[in-house]
Design a protein around this motif. Sequence first.
Motif, mmCIF file in Angstrom:
data_model
loop_
_atom_site.group_PDB
_atom_site.id
_atom_site.type_symbol
_atom_site.label_atom_id
_atom_site.label_comp_id
_atom_site.label_asym_id
_atom_site.label_seq_id
_atom_site.Cartn_x
_atom_site.Cartn_y
_atom_site.Cartn_z
ATOM 1 N N TYR A 1 -19.732 4.655 -23.248
ATOM 2 C CA TYR A 1 -18.860 5.313 -23.076
ATOM 3 C C TYR A 1 -17.215 5.611 -23.168
ATOM 4 O O TYR A 1 -16.954 6.816 -23.688
ATOM 5 N N SER B 1 -20.603 -4.078 -14.193
ATOM 6 C CA SER B 1 -20.283 -2.965 -14.496
ATOM 7 C C SER B 1 -19.575 -3.723 -15.740
ATOM 8 O O SER B 1 -20.918 -4.522 -16.261
ATOM 9 N N ASP B 2 -19.170 -3.448 -16.903
ATOM 10 C CA ASP B 2 -19.009 -2.945 -18.335
ATOM 11 C C ASP B 2 -18.667 -4.283 -18.413
ATOM 12 O O ASP B 2 -16.709 -4.817 -17.783
ATOM 13 N N LYS C 1 -18.460 5.297 -12.348
ATOM 14 C CA LYS C 1 -18.227 4.715 -13.517
ATOM 15 C C LYS C 1 -18.582 3.728 -14.293
ATOM 16 O O LYS C 1 -19.663 3.025 -15.426
ATOM 17 N N GLU C 2 -18.297 2.627 -13.262
ATOM 18 C CA GLU C 2 -18.395 1.607 -13.517
ATOM 19 C C GLU C 2 -19.813 0.657 -13.251
ATOM 20 O O GLU C 2 -20.329 -0.331 -14.095
ATOM 21 N N LYS D 1 -22.504 1.942 -13.551
ATOM 22 C CA LYS D 1 -23.588 2.387 -14.358
ATOM 23 C C LYS D 1 -23.022 1.517 -15.706
ATOM 24 O O LYS D 1 -24.172 1.817 -16.386
ATOM 25 N N GLN D 2 -22.384 0.943 -16.472
ATOM 26 C CA GLN D 2 -22.778 0.651 -17.629
ATOM 27 C C GLN D 2 -22.858 -1.107 -17.004
ATOM 28 O O GLN D 2 -22.338 -1.608 -17.757
ATOM 29 N N GLU E 1 -24.369 -4.585 -17.471
ATOM 30 C CA GLU E 1 -25.528 -4.871 -18.731
ATOM 31 C C GLU E 1 -25.710 -6.359 -18.702
ATOM 32 O O GLU E 1 -25.755 -6.867 -18.415
#
Length: 144
Positions: free
Chosen positions: A3, A47-48, A80-81, A83-84, A86
């Motif tokens: 992003y 999240s990220d 957004k959050e 989706k990230q 990991e």
Amino acid sequence: MLYLIYRQHQDLTYKGGEGPIVHLEADLHATVQWANAQARRWAFTLSDAGSNYFEDRADLARLHEINWDAVAAQSWSSCKEPKQAEFLLEQSFPWHLIEQIGVQSRQIYTQVAKKKGTNLFSTFSRPDGPLLAHNRRWHILARP
């Protein structure tokens, strides 16, 4: 991170966009098994992991807590959050566990394919190294 690359964040030195990025894919269960055998810590996030606040888990039975709809979303401005999300592995990721290399552009596919016969790929369990996949539509960042 992707992003930030997409948004051309001012703090990033890299300015090459998504196209040249290679996506390294590994089997989650094999990776966790390897990490546990090596006494290496691992976790996945919801999240990220680079954000100011994130939640992590080190229990595969809790994978359902990831918002998989957000991870798979093509239009993700509202998610957004999540989706990230990991996967993180302490210290480094073992090269031999990479099963597939994914690329978005034909140019990068050709560059990686030229490397397949070199020492770069000599440590893989497959004699010809990981699979190489090209998909023009494959990208993490769909445009909102």
